[in-house]
Design a protein around this motif. Structure first.
Motif, PDB file in Angstrom:
ATOM      1  N   PRO A   1       0.835  -1.201   0.000  1.00  0.00           N
ATOM      2  CA  PRO A   1       0.000   0.000   0.000  1.00  0.00           C
ATOM      3  C   PRO A   1       0.871   1.252   0.000  1.00  0.00           C
ATOM      4  CG  PRO A   1      -0.221  -1.208   2.070  1.00  0.00           C
ATOM      5  CD  PRO A   1       0.652  -2.018   1.173  1.00  0.00           C
ATOM      6  N   ARG A   2       0.445   2.238  -0.731  1.00  0.00           N
ATOM      7  CA  ARG A   2       1.212   3.477  -0.844  1.00  0.00           C
ATOM      8  C   ARG A   2       0.837   4.422   0.289  1.00  0.00           C
ATOM      9  NH1 ARG A   2       4.221   5.767  -4.860  1.00  0.00           N
ATOM     10  NH2 ARG A   2       4.124   8.006  -4.998  1.00  0.00           N
ATOM     11  N   LEU A   3       1.840   4.898   1.017  1.00  0.00           N
ATOM     12  CA  LEU A   3       1.631   5.861   2.089  1.00  0.00           C
ATOM     13  C   LEU A   3       1.800   7.271   1.556  1.00  0.00           C
ATOM     14  CD1 LEU A   3       3.707   4.388   5.064  1.00  0.00           C
ATOM     15  CD2 LEU A   3       1.231   4.364   4.803  1.00  0.00           C
ATOM     16  N   SER A   4       1.029   8.182   2.086  1.00  0.00           N
ATOM     17  CA  SER A   4       1.230   9.597   1.815  1.00  0.00           C
ATOM     18  C   SER A   4       2.243  10.080   2.847  1.00  0.00           C
ATOM     19  CB  SER A   4      -0.098  10.331   1.981  1.00  0.00           C
ATOM     20  OG  SER A   4       0.123  11.721   1.986  1.00  0.00           O
ATOM     21  N   VAL A   5       3.419  10.488   2.372  1.00  0.00           N
ATOM     22  CA  VAL A   5       4.515  10.863   3.272  1.00  0.00           C
ATOM     23  C   VAL A   5       4.974  12.280   2.961  1.00  0.00           C
ATOM     24  CG1 VAL A   5       6.852  10.287   4.059  1.00  0.00           C
ATOM     25  CG2 VAL A   5       5.293   8.469   3.353  1.00  0.00           C
ATOM     26  N   VAL A   6       5.247  13.050   3.992  1.00  0.00           N
ATOM     27  CA  VAL A   6       5.872  14.356   3.838  1.00  0.00           C
ATOM     28  C   VAL A   6       7.223  14.315   4.544  1.00  0.00           C
ATOM     29  CG1 VAL A   6       3.727  15.651   3.600  1.00  0.00           C
ATOM     30  CG2 VAL A   6       4.705  15.324   5.873  1.00  0.00           C
ATOM     31  N   VAL A   7       8.121  15.187   4.129  1.00  0.00           N
ATOM     32  CA  VAL A   7       9.466  15.268   4.707  1.00  0.00           C
ATOM     33  C   VAL A   7       9.592  16.586   5.443  1.00  0.00           C
ATOM     34  CG1 VAL A   7      11.934  15.297   4.205  1.00  0.00           C
ATOM     35  CG2 VAL A   7      10.399  13.933   2.780  1.00  0.00           C
ATOM     36  N   THR A   8      10.209  16.529   6.596  1.00  0.00           N
ATOM     37  CA  THR A   8      10.487  17.747   7.348  1.00  0.00           C
ATOM     38  C   THR A   8      11.821  17.580   8.068  1.00  0.00           C
ATOM     39  OG1 THR A   8       9.494  19.423   8.780  1.00  0.00           O
ATOM     40  CG2 THR A   8       9.274  17.118   9.495  1.00  0.00           C
ATOM     41  N   THR A   9      12.172  18.560   8.842  1.00  0.00           N
ATOM     42  CA  THR A   9      13.438  18.541   9.584  1.00  0.00           C
ATOM     43  C   THR A   9      13.158  18.291  11.061  1.00  0.00           C
ATOM     44  OG1 THR A   9      13.307  20.893  10.064  1.00  0.00           O
ATOM     45  CG2 THR A   9      14.436  20.259   8.034  1.00  0.00           C
ATOM     46  N   SER A  10      14.227  18.047  11.806  1.00  0.00           N
ATOM     47  CA  SER A  10      14.096  18.077  13.258  1.00  0.00           C
ATOM     48  C   SER A  10      13.829  19.538  13.619  1.00  0.00           C
ATOM     49  CB  SER A  10      15.376  17.570  13.919  1.00  0.00           C
ATOM     50  OG  SER A  10      16.451  18.437  13.612  1.00  0.00           O
ATOM     51  N   GLN A  11      13.433  19.801  14.839  1.00  0.00           N
ATOM     52  CA  GLN A  11      13.120  21.186  15.193  1.00  0.00           C
ATOM     53  C   GLN A  11      14.341  22.096  15.113  1.00  0.00           C
ATOM     54  OE1 GLN A  11      10.807  21.102  18.859  1.00  0.00           O
ATOM     55  NE2 GLN A  11       8.958  21.221  17.628  1.00  0.00           N
ATOM     56  N   SER A  12      15.526  21.525  15.255  1.00  0.00           N
ATOM     57  CA  SER A  12      16.731  22.353  15.165  1.00  0.00           C
ATOM     58  C   SER A  12      17.370  22.292  13.775  1.00  0.00           C
ATOM     59  CB  SER A  12      17.753  21.914  16.219  1.00  0.00           C
ATOM     60  OG  SER A  12      18.127  20.567  15.983  1.00  0.00           O
ATOM     61  N   GLY A  13      16.804  21.494  12.876  1.00  0.00           N
ATOM     62  CA  GLY A  13      17.376  21.338  11.546  1.00  0.00           C
ATOM     63  C   GLY A  13      16.933  22.418  10.575  1.00  0.00           C
ATOM     64  N   ARG A  14      17.605  22.436   9.426  1.00  0.00           N
ATOM     65  CA  ARG A  14      17.277  23.391   8.366  1.00  0.00           C
ATOM     66  C   ARG A  14      16.911  22.622   7.108  1.00  0.00           C
ATOM     67  NH1 ARG A  14      22.892  25.998   8.523  1.00  0.00           N
ATOM     68  NH2 ARG A  14      22.747  24.940   6.564  1.00  0.00           N
ATOM     69  N   ALA A  15      16.032  23.162   6.319  1.00  0.00           N
ATOM     70  CA  ALA A  15      15.580  22.491   5.103  1.00  0.00           C
ATOM     71  C   ALA A  15      16.736  22.202   4.155  1.00  0.00           C
ATOM     72  CB  ALA A  15      14.514  23.319   4.403  1.00  0.00           C
ATOM     73  N   ASP A  16      17.740  23.083   4.116  1.00  0.00           N
ATOM     74  CA  ASP A  16      18.853  22.834   3.191  1.00  0.00           C
ATOM     75  C   ASP A  16      19.789  21.733   3.689  1.00  0.00           C
ATOM     76  OD1 ASP A  16      19.659  24.603   5.188  1.00  0.00           O
ATOM     77  OD2 ASP A  16      21.068  25.661   3.895  1.00  0.00           O
ATOM     78  N   ASP A  17      19.519  21.162   4.881  1.00  0.00           N
ATOM     79  CA  ASP A  17      20.264  19.994   5.359  1.00  0.00           C
ATOM     80  C   ASP A  17      19.789  18.713   4.662  1.00  0.00           C
ATOM     81  OD1 ASP A  17      21.651  21.553   7.181  1.00  0.00           O
ATOM     82  OD2 ASP A  17      20.318  21.077   8.859  1.00  0.00           O
ATOM     83  N   ILE A  18      18.597  18.760   4.067  1.00  0.00           N
ATOM     84  CA  ILE A  18      18.020  17.577   3.424  1.00  0.00           C
ATOM     85  C   ILE A  18      18.564  17.477   2.007  1.00  0.00           C
ATOM     86  CG2 ILE A  18      15.894  16.445   2.699  1.00  0.00           C
ATOM     87  CD1 ILE A  18      14.449  18.081   4.900  1.00  0.00           C
ATOM     88  N   PRO A  19      19.231  16.376   1.680  1.00  0.00           N
ATOM     89  CA  PRO A  19      19.793  16.240   0.338  1.00  0.00           C
ATOM     90  C   PRO A  19      18.713  16.295  -0.750  1.00  0.00           C
ATOM     91  CG  PRO A  19      20.680  14.553   1.796  1.00  0.00           C
ATOM     92  CD  PRO A  19      19.556  15.235   2.529  1.00  0.00           C
ATOM     93  N   ALA A  20      18.964  17.087  -1.780  1.00  0.00           N
ATOM     94  CA  ALA A  20      18.017  17.210  -2.893  1.00  0.00           C
ATOM     95  C   ALA A  20      17.773  15.853  -3.545  1.00  0.00           C
ATOM     96  CB  ALA A  20      18.547  18.213  -3.910  1.00  0.00           C
ATOM     97  N   ALA A  21      18.791  14.994  -3.555  1.00  0.00           N
ATOM     98  CA  ALA A  21      18.643  13.663  -4.163  1.00  0.00           C
ATOM     99  C   ALA A  21      17.609  12.835  -3.405  1.00  0.00           C
ATOM    100  CB  ALA A  21      19.987  12.938  -4.190  1.00  0.00           C
ATOM    101  N   PHE A  22      17.560  12.960  -2.091  1.00  0.00           N
ATOM    102  CA  PHE A  22      16.581  12.235  -1.284  1.00  0.00           C
ATOM    103  C   PHE A  22      15.170  12.679  -1.652  1.00  0.00           C
ATOM    104  CE2 PHE A  22      13.897  12.034   2.564  1.00  0.00           C
ATOM    105  CZ  PHE A  22      13.925  10.667   2.796  1.00  0.00           C
TER     106      PHE A  22
END
Length: 93
Positions: A9-30
C-alpha cells in the motif's frame, strides 16, 4: 526499485526537519528520489505536521539520516540490517 512496483500500500509521506534542523540539510537527491514533498517544520509537533499535511507518515531528516514516523513507530535504515535483508532476498526468503 520503485515502491509502487512492490504491491505494498502506498503511504502519503511528507518530509520535514528536526526542530533544530534546516531544510537545506536535506539532500536534494533524497527529495527527488522519494518524490515526497518538503514541509516546513517550525515549532510544530510531528503529529501536527502530519495532520496539517494530511499525510499518513512523516519522514524527518536528522544528522544520522532519515527517520520515518508512522502510527507512533519510528523506522530507520541500519546498514547491518541491509546486508541481512539482501542475503535473505538472494536466497528467496
Amino acid at each position: 526499485m520503485n515502491l509502487a512496483d512492490t504491491g505494498m500500500p502506498r503511504l502519503s509521506v511528507v518530509v520535514t526537519t528536526s526542530q533544530s534542523g534546516r531544510a537545506d540539510d536535506i539532500p536534494a537527491a533524497f527529495l527527488a528520489e522519494t518524490g515526497w514533498p518538503l514541509v516546513a517544520r517550525g515549532r510544530r509537533s510531528l503529529a501536527r505536521v502530519q495532520e496539517e499535511a494530511g499525510a499518513d507518515a512523516v519522514a524527518v531528516w536528522m544528522p544520522q539520516g532519515p527517520r520515518l514516523f508512522v502510527d507512533g513507530e519510528v523506522f530507520y535504515f541500519h546498514p547491518s540490517m541491509a546486508k541481512n535483508r539482501l542475503s535473505r532476498h538472494r536466497k528467496g526468503l
